[in-house]
Design an enzyme around this catalytic site. Structure first.
Site, short mmCIF file in Angstrom:
data_model
loop_
_atom_site.label_atom_id
_atom_site.label_comp_id
_atom_site.label_asym_id
_atom_site.label_seq_id
_atom_site.Cartn_x
_atom_site.Cartn_y
_atom_site.Cartn_z
N SER A 76 -8.47 -3.97 -1.71
CA SER A 76 -8.16 -5.27 -2.32
C SER A 76 -9.39 -6.17 -2.41
O SER A 76 -10.38 -5.97 -1.71
CB SER A 76 -7.08 -6.01 -1.51
OG SER A 76 -5.90 -5.27 -1.46
N1 SAH Z 1 -5.31 -1.94 2.96
C1 SAH Z 1 -6.15 -1.03 2.22
C2 SAH Z 1 -5.86 -1.01 0.73
C3 SAH Z 1 -4.51 -0.57 0.43
S1 SAH Z 1 -4.21 0.15 -1.15
C4 SAH Z 1 -7.61 -1.28 2.46
O1 SAH Z 1 -7.95 -2.26 3.13
O2 SAH Z 1 -8.43 -0.50 1.97
C5 SAH Z 1 -2.54 0.62 -0.80
C6 SAH Z 1 -2.42 1.81 0.11
O3 SAH Z 1 -1.04 1.99 0.40
C7 SAH Z 1 -2.88 3.12 -0.54
O4 SAH Z 1 -3.81 3.74 0.30
C8 SAH Z 1 -1.60 3.93 -0.66
O5 SAH Z 1 -1.79 5.32 -0.53
C9 SAH Z 1 -0.76 3.36 0.47
N2 SAH Z 1 0.69 3.55 0.34
C10 SAH Z 1 1.44 3.57 -0.77
N3 SAH Z 1 2.74 3.75 -0.47
C11 SAH Z 1 2.82 3.84 0.88
C12 SAH Z 1 3.89 4.04 1.80
N4 SAH Z 1 5.16 4.16 1.41
N5 SAH Z 1 3.60 4.08 3.12
C13 SAH Z 1 2.31 3.95 3.55
N6 SAH Z 1 1.27 3.77 2.73
C14 SAH Z 1 1.51 3.72 1.41
#
Ligand code: SAH
Length: 226
Positions: A76
């Site tokens: 993000s």
């Molecule tokens: N917080 C992260 C960015 C998140 S992007 C950072 O600081 O880099 C969103 C993330 O959520 C992705 O890696 C994606 O694979 C994950 N995601 C999507 N659906 C999910 C779920 N049901 N449970 C856990 N993670 C999930």
């Protein structure tokens, strides 16, 4: 990396902090925050975002933008990471749950402030890489688990706060249940490729749950687990 590169990144990070300061000012009417809290500002100035992005993105790591981290996922925008962190009012001694480990950057920001971060990632390769990266960087207080964030982490609940870093169509009930009384959750809510709002959920000490829409945002979707 040479000493000159390291110095350059430190300078870029200091400029990023000023940019995020400016965005807090510009959005103060919506968010209610006039400035970053001191602990969030210190964490933003310290955590080496260039170590959380792919090599070909490193030169862009200190722009106030989201960046691709592979597999269609993104890290993000720093302003959103800072604001999300401030919204849960993190304190030393707390235990926090993150949903969506991704690169591990948000987890590292939290780990600078609270005692223990639990983070759940759905995609095994991303989760393993992030866990390894966090270990290498010395974040011994982050535990990463591969799994479905919709279910939370009941074995470690309740949490002082929960940060969801992918957009859900609605607030998952299991996560609200894993908040301590007085605990806070930040979660983007809305269609996967449409309008989303960043919500602050407050589990009031009297047991009632308060929800407040903070800001229009755009996150990758929280994928339903199998
Ligand atoms: N917080 C992260 C960015 C998140 S992007 C950072 O600081 O880099 C969103 C993330 O959520 C992705 O890696 C994606 O694979 C994950 N995601 C999507 N659906 C999910 C779920 N049901 N449970 C856990 N993670 C999930």
């Amino acid at each position: 990396m040479s000493a000159a590169d390291a110095q350059d990144y430190a300078g870029q990070r200091a400029r990023l902090v000023l940019e995020v300061d400016a965005m807090y000012s510009a959005t103060r009417a919506e968010t209610g925050f006039t400035a970053m809290s001191a602990p969030v500002r210190a964490a933003l100035a310290k955590v080496e975002r260039h170590r959380f992005v792919p090599a070909d993105q490193q030169s862009l790591a200190y722009r106030n933008h989201p960046l691709p981290i592979g597999g269609g996922q993104t890290i993000s925008q720093p302003y959103i990471v800072a604001l999300s962190t401030d919204l849960v009012a993190p304190r030393a001694g707390q235990r926090v749950l993150e949903i969506g480990t991704g690169s591990g950057y948000q987890a590292a920001m939290l780990a600078e402030i609270v005692s223990k971060v639990y983070s759940i990632e759905l995609v095994p390769s991303l989760g393993k890489e992030a866990a390894e990266r966090l270990r290498t960087l010395g974040y011994a207080n982050v535990e990463v688990r591969i799994g479905d964030g919709y279910a939370g982490w009941p074995e470690q609940a309740p949490f002082d706060s929960i940060l969801v870093t992918a957009a859900a169509p609605r607030v998952p009930g299991a996560l609200v249940e894993q908040l301590k009384p007085g605990g806070r959750m930040v979660i983007p809510v809305g269609a996967s490729h449409g309008a989303q709002q960043l919500f602050l959920i407050w589990n009031r000490p009297d047991g009632t749950v308060e929800r407040k829409s903070v800001l229009a945002v755009r996150f990758v979707p929280l994928v339903p687990g199998k």
